[in-house]
Design a protein around this motif. Structure first.
Motif, PDB file in Angstrom:
ATOM      1  N   ILE A  20      34.850  29.181  47.472  1.00 11.78           N
ATOM      2  CA  ILE A  20      35.188  30.551  47.870  1.00 11.78           C
ATOM      3  C   ILE A  20      35.247  31.458  46.652  1.00 11.78           C
ATOM      4  O   ILE A  20      34.659  32.552  46.632  1.00 11.78           O
ATOM      5  N   VAL A  21      35.926  31.028  45.593  1.00 11.76           N
ATOM      6  CA  VAL A  21      36.034  31.845  44.384  1.00 11.76           C
ATOM      7  C   VAL A  21      34.661  32.018  43.739  1.00 11.76           C
ATOM      8  O   VAL A  21      34.285  33.125  43.319  1.00 11.76           O
ATOM      9  N   GLN A  22      33.894  30.954  43.696  1.00  9.77           N
ATOM     10  CA  GLN A  22      32.567  31.025  43.089  1.00  9.77           C
ATOM     11  C   GLN A  22      31.662  31.990  43.856  1.00  9.77           C
ATOM     12  O   GLN A  22      30.939  32.785  43.251  1.00  9.77           O
ATOM     13  N   SER A  23      31.716  31.961  45.183  1.00 12.82           N
ATOM     14  CA  SER A  23      30.876  32.873  45.960  1.00 12.82           C
ATOM     15  C   SER A  23      31.326  34.317  45.779  1.00 12.82           C
ATOM     16  O   SER A  23      30.496  35.228  45.742  1.00 12.82           O
ATOM     17  N   PHE A  55      30.090  39.587  43.464  1.00 12.12           N
ATOM     18  CA  PHE A  55      30.454  40.699  42.591  1.00 12.12           C
ATOM     19  C   PHE A  55      29.364  40.934  41.541  1.00 12.12           C
ATOM     20  O   PHE A  55      28.944  42.074  41.312  1.00 12.12           O
ATOM     21  N   LEU A  56      28.894  39.864  40.904  1.00 16.85           N
ATOM     22  CA  LEU A  56      27.867  40.013  39.864  1.00 16.85           C
ATOM     23  C   LEU A  56      26.551  40.511  40.456  1.00 16.85           C
ATOM     24  O   LEU A  56      25.861  41.334  39.842  1.00 16.85           O
ATOM     25  N   ALA A  57      26.194  40.034  41.642  1.00 15.87           N
ATOM     26  CA  ALA A  57      24.953  40.486  42.279  1.00 15.87           C
ATOM     27  C   ALA A  57      25.030  41.963  42.634  1.00 15.87           C
ATOM     28  O   ALA A  57      24.064  42.714  42.420  1.00 15.87           O
ATOM     29  N   LYS A  58      26.176  42.403  43.143  1.00 17.28           N
ATOM     30  CA  LYS A  58      26.331  43.826  43.459  1.00 17.28           C
ATOM     31  C   LYS A  58      26.266  44.670  42.195  1.00 17.28           C
ATOM     32  O   LYS A  58      25.659  45.745  42.184  1.00 17.28           O
ATOM     33  N   ARG A  59      26.871  44.202  41.138  1.00 22.20           N
ATOM     34  CA  ARG A  59      26.860  44.971  39.883  1.00 22.20           C
ATOM     35  C   ARG A  59      25.433  45.065  39.337  1.00 22.20           C
ATOM     36  O   ARG A  59      25.007  46.131  38.907  1.00 22.20           O
ATOM     37  N   ARG A  60      24.695  43.937  39.382  1.00 27.17           N
ATOM     38  CA  ARG A  60      23.304  43.974  38.915  1.00 27.17           C
ATOM     39  C   ARG A  60      22.455  44.893  39.785  1.00 27.17           C
ATOM     40  O   ARG A  60      21.607  45.627  39.287  1.00 27.17           O
ATOM     41  N   ALA A  61      22.680  44.870  41.085  1.00 32.68           N
ATOM     42  CA  ALA A  61      21.912  45.718  41.999  1.00 32.68           C
ATOM     43  C   ALA A  61      22.222  47.191  41.751  1.00 32.68           C
ATOM     44  O   ALA A  61      21.323  48.032  41.776  1.00 32.68           O
TER      45      ALA A  61
END
Length: 104
Positions: free
Chosen positions: A54-57, A62-68
């Motif tokens: 859960i924490v890893q996902s 969060f990182l994917a949204k920031r990169r996007a």
């Protein structure tokens, strides 16, 4: 005299029998504890694994949204010319790079 010998033999046999039963009882109790503790450890491991996933996902999301958001061009509106319908009223907003500041 025979009664005394029989009593001693019976006492010795009963003592041996109780000690033997206690060792069997001890073995069974140890086996039950072993099974229960193993089950509890497996359940604890599965719960820990679930929390880690859960924490890893959440971190990956969060990182994917920031990169996007970093890769997405900035939406700006182009000024409408006289007599044209503004693009905003039609629901279309052009994606144009923002104007660069003039260098003086």
């Amino acid at each position: 005299e025979n009664d005394g010998a029989a009593i001693k033999i019976q006492a010795a046999f009963r003592g041996w029998w109780v000690r033997d039963c206690l060792s069997v009882d001890n073995y069974c109790a140890t086996l039950i504890q072993q099974v229960v503790r193993g089950y509890l450890r497996r359940m604890e491991y599965e719960f820990d694994y679930y929390r880690i996933v859960i924490v890893q996902s959440a971190v990956r999301r969060f990182l994917a949204k920031r990169r996007a958001n970093e890769a997405r061009p900035v939406a700006t509106m182009t000024p409408a010319k006289a007599g044209e319908i503004p693009l905003v009223s039609t629901g279309f907003v052009s994606r144009v790079a923002p104007p660069q500041p003039a260098v003086v």
